[in-house]
Design an enzyme around this catalytic site. Structure first.
Site, PDB file in Angstrom:
ATOM      1  N   TYR A   1       0.815  -1.218   0.000  1.00  0.00           N
ATOM      2  CA  TYR A   1       0.000   0.000   0.000  1.00  0.00           C
ATOM      3  C   TYR A   1       0.854   1.276   0.000  1.00  0.00           C
ATOM      4  O   TYR A   1       0.328   2.378  -0.157  1.00  0.00           O
ATOM      5  CB  TYR A   1      -0.949   0.042   1.211  1.00  0.00           C
ATOM      6  CG  TYR A   1      -1.846  -1.158   1.394  1.00  0.00           C
ATOM      7  CD1 TYR A   1      -2.034  -2.097   0.382  1.00  0.00           C
ATOM      8  CD2 TYR A   1      -2.513  -1.356   2.598  1.00  0.00           C
ATOM      9  CE1 TYR A   1      -2.850  -3.211   0.576  1.00  0.00           C
ATOM     10  CE2 TYR A   1      -3.339  -2.463   2.792  1.00  0.00           C
ATOM     11  CZ  TYR A   1      -3.494  -3.384   1.777  1.00  0.00           C
ATOM     12  OH  TYR A   1      -4.302  -4.472   1.981  1.00  0.00           O
TER      13      TYR A   1
ATOM     14  N   HIS B   1       1.052 -11.767   2.319  1.00  0.00           N
ATOM     15  CA  HIS B   1      -0.057 -11.149   1.582  1.00  0.00           C
ATOM     16  C   HIS B   1      -0.758 -12.139   0.642  1.00  0.00           C
ATOM     17  O   HIS B   1      -1.950 -12.021   0.375  1.00  0.00           O
ATOM     18  CB  HIS B   1       0.465  -9.950   0.777  1.00  0.00           C
ATOM     19  CG  HIS B   1      -0.534  -8.850   0.626  1.00  0.00           C
ATOM     20  ND1 HIS B   1      -0.222  -7.520   0.726  1.00  0.00           N
ATOM     21  CD2 HIS B   1      -1.865  -8.876   0.379  1.00  0.00           C
ATOM     22  CE1 HIS B   1      -1.315  -6.787   0.548  1.00  0.00           C
ATOM     23  NE2 HIS B   1      -2.323  -7.590   0.333  1.00  0.00           N
TER      24      HIS B   1
HETATM   25  N1  LIG Z   1      -5.215  -8.987   1.937  1.00  0.00           N
HETATM   26  C1  LIG Z   1      -5.660  -8.549   0.773  1.00  0.00           C
HETATM   27  O1  LIG Z   1      -5.400  -9.104  -0.295  1.00  0.00           O
HETATM   28  C2  LIG Z   1      -6.536  -7.325   0.759  1.00  0.00           C
HETATM   29  C3  LIG Z   1      -7.188  -6.939  -0.420  1.00  0.00           C
HETATM   30  C4  LIG Z   1      -8.006  -5.808  -0.397  1.00  0.00           C
HETATM   31  C5  LIG Z   1      -8.156  -5.090   0.778  1.00  0.00           C
HETATM   32  N2  LIG Z   1      -7.466  -5.464   1.923  1.00  0.00           N
HETATM   33  C6  LIG Z   1      -7.606  -4.718   3.204  1.00  0.00           C
HETATM   34  O2  LIG Z   1      -8.988  -4.618   3.526  1.00  0.00           O
HETATM   35  C7  LIG Z   1      -9.331  -3.237   3.696  1.00  0.00           C
HETATM   36  C8  LIG Z   1     -10.781  -2.991   3.325  1.00  0.00           C
HETATM   37  O3  LIG Z   1     -11.072  -3.441   2.028  1.00  0.00           O
HETATM   38  P1  LIG Z   1     -11.279  -2.502   0.764  1.00  0.00           P
HETATM   39  O4  LIG Z   1     -10.569  -1.221   0.956  1.00  0.00           O
HETATM   40  O5  LIG Z   1     -10.886  -3.316  -0.399  1.00  0.00           O
HETATM   41  O6  LIG Z   1     -12.851  -2.321   0.640  1.00  0.00           O
HETATM   42  P2  LIG Z   1     -14.077  -1.945   1.632  1.00  0.00           P
HETATM   43  O7  LIG Z   1     -13.578  -1.615   2.980  1.00  0.00           O
HETATM   44  O8  LIG Z   1     -15.080  -3.015   1.463  1.00  0.00           O
HETATM   45  O9  LIG Z   1     -14.690  -0.652   0.912  1.00  0.00           O
HETATM   46  C9  LIG Z   1     -14.000   0.556   0.847  1.00  0.00           C
HETATM   47  C10 LIG Z   1     -14.814   1.512  -0.027  1.00  0.00           C
HETATM   48  O10 LIG Z   1     -16.059   1.813   0.602  1.00  0.00           O
HETATM   49  C11 LIG Z   1     -16.180   3.232   0.806  1.00  0.00           C
HETATM   50  N3  LIG Z   1     -16.823   3.421   2.098  1.00  0.00           N
HETATM   51  C12 LIG Z   1     -16.313   3.201   3.327  1.00  0.00           C
HETATM   52  N4  LIG Z   1     -17.231   3.413   4.287  1.00  0.00           N
HETATM   53  C13 LIG Z   1     -18.353   3.819   3.662  1.00  0.00           C
HETATM   54  C14 LIG Z   1     -19.634   4.197   4.105  1.00  0.00           C
HETATM   55  N5  LIG Z   1     -19.963   4.196   5.409  1.00  0.00           N
HETATM   56  N6  LIG Z   1     -20.557   4.572   3.172  1.00  0.00           N
HETATM   57  C15 LIG Z   1     -20.255   4.582   1.858  1.00  0.00           C
HETATM   58  N7  LIG Z   1     -19.051   4.214   1.373  1.00  0.00           N
HETATM   59  C16 LIG Z   1     -18.101   3.837   2.256  1.00  0.00           C
HETATM   60  C17 LIG Z   1     -14.769   3.764   0.761  1.00  0.00           C
HETATM   61  O11 LIG Z   1     -14.752   5.100   0.277  1.00  0.00           O
HETATM   62  P3  LIG Z   1     -14.192   6.336   1.193  1.00  0.00           P
HETATM   63  O12 LIG Z   1     -12.764   6.034   1.519  1.00  0.00           O
HETATM   64  O13 LIG Z   1     -14.361   7.500   0.289  1.00  0.00           O
HETATM   65  O14 LIG Z   1     -15.083   6.388   2.423  1.00  0.00           O
HETATM   66  C18 LIG Z   1     -14.113   2.829  -0.255  1.00  0.00           C
HETATM   67  O15 LIG Z   1     -14.417   3.248  -1.564  1.00  0.00           O
HETATM   68  C19 LIG Z   1      -8.310  -2.518   2.799  1.00  0.00           C
HETATM   69  O16 LIG Z   1      -8.205  -1.152   3.074  1.00  0.00           O
HETATM   70  C20 LIG Z   1      -7.065  -3.293   3.136  1.00  0.00           C
HETATM   71  O17 LIG Z   1      -6.542  -2.891   4.394  1.00  0.00           O
HETATM   72  C21 LIG Z   1      -6.688  -6.574   1.915  1.00  0.00           C
END
Ligand SMILES: NC(=O)c1ccc[n+]([C@@H]2O[C@H](COP(=O)([O-])OP(=O)(O)OC[C@H]3O[C@@H](n4cnc5c(N)ncnc54)[C@H](OP(=O)(O)O)[C@@H]3O)[C@@H](O)[C@H]2O)c1
Length: 278
Positions: free
Chosen positions: A58, A122
């Site tokens: 990241y 990862h």
């Molecule tokens: N291990 C892996 O391979 C892997 C892969 C992907 C992700 N991850 C981890 O998991 C975390 C979370 O997953 P993710 O970032 O993929 O997706 P997520 O948390 O499911 O969704 C994030 C999205 O939702 C929006 N959002 C957040 N809260 C909201 C709300 N209350 N209302 C409306 N929209 C909202 C965010 O926009 P805003 O920021 O504009 O609020 C962003 O666009 C990542 O940040 C990372 O740390 C790990």
């Protein structure tokens, strides 16, 4: 292992198989600039989050460390220390042990930290990181995107089992075989993309359930994850949404509503398809 008890507050933890505790709710910081990360980490910690999920990939480990230190030296962080906050990072390329150690030390240096609470592999690309735990650089070791087959390979090698497996989990992607295999091995499930990246906030079932409980679609997704005993790490760069996402401890989805949400599984992939990782 049965699903852990549903956490009752933002500070609640689950016990991992290595005997340590992990906060059930955290902030994910994928795809955030340094400026956004510093601010989001500080806002989240001010709101009561005690768990931050970053990664070498990241490119914001430094900003996570900065946000943490800003919080600890602010009035909101008075009386708290580094040990009160759970920081996860992840190894991008798993090569030899020496390379792994070099990457881990580089990640720590960028973050300005002496240790990570959790260090994840990862993706399933082979090898073991348990020596890093013995060296004290990471207090727990976990994996990410490991299939039942990958977990079986760890068993076959006679290696220590990882404490968590971080995979994509939300009502529209339930990975039931992965969940069953982790539970069989006593491994906690950590849900990435717990909001399904917002792709199904307007689904009629989500909207109906949200309305019934007076909650938002995001809160319904997160509560579903917590009631399944998953660690959830929603990402948001918005202060209001960081606060909104954590407001999920004052309601409980009924068994019938959980079933209704479970039935939404459509194998929705929001990022990489982890079933294709070998
Ligand atoms: N291990 C892996 O391979 C892997 C892969 C992907 C992700 N991850 C981890 O998991 C975390 C979370 O997953 P993710 O970032 O993929 O997706 P997520 O948390 O499911 O969704 C994030 C999205 O939702 C929006 N959002 C957040 N809260 C909201 C709300 N209350 N209302 C409306 N929209 C909202 C965010 O926009 P805003 O920021 O504009 O609020 C962003 O666009 C990542 O940040 C990372 O740390 C790990």
């Amino acid at each position: 292992m049965a699903a852990p008890q549903t956490p009752t507050s933002l500070a609640a933890t689950y016990r991992m198989l290595d005997g340590r505790d992990i906060p059930a709710f955290g902030l994910g910081v994928w795809a955030m600039s340094d400026k956004q990360t510093r601010a989001a980490v500080t806002w989240a910690l001010e709101a009561g989050y005690r768990h931050i999920d970053t990664a070498e990939w990241y490119e914001n480990e430094g900003a996570v460390g900065d946000g943490l230190r800003a919080f600890l030296s602010s009035p909101a962080g008075a009386g708290m220390t580094r040990d009160d906050i759970f920081i996860t990072s992840k190894l991008m390329h798993n090569r030899s042990y020496d390379d792994t150690l070099a990457d881990l030390r580089a990640s720590l240096a960028r973050a300005g930290l002496d240790y990570f609470d959790m260090y994840l592999l990862h993706a399933p690309t082979g090898g073991s990181m348990m020596q890093a735990k013995r060296d004290g650089l990471a207090r727990s070791i976990g994996v990410s995107n490991f299939s039942p087959k990958h977990l079986q390979e760890i068993v076959a090698r006679g290696d220590e089992m990882p404490a968590v497996n971080q995979i994509d989990l939300h009502p529209f992607m339930r990975h039931q075989e992965y969940v069953a295999s982790c539970r069989e091995h006593g491994i906690l499930l950590e849900a990435w993309a717990p909001l399904a990246r917002g792709l199904r906030f307007e689904h009629p079932v989500i909207e109906t359930v949200a309305e019934k409980y007076g909650k938002t679609p995001a809160q319904v997704h997160l509560r579903w994850g917590l009631q399944h005993g998953y660690i959830v790490i929603p990402k948001s760069a918005s202060r209001n949404r960081i606060i909104e996402n954590a407001d999920v401890f004052d309601f409980a989805l009924s068994a019938a509503d959980m079933e209704q949400l479970d039935a939404l599984d459509e194998g929705l992939t929001t990022d990489w398809d982890i079933t294709k990782l070998d």
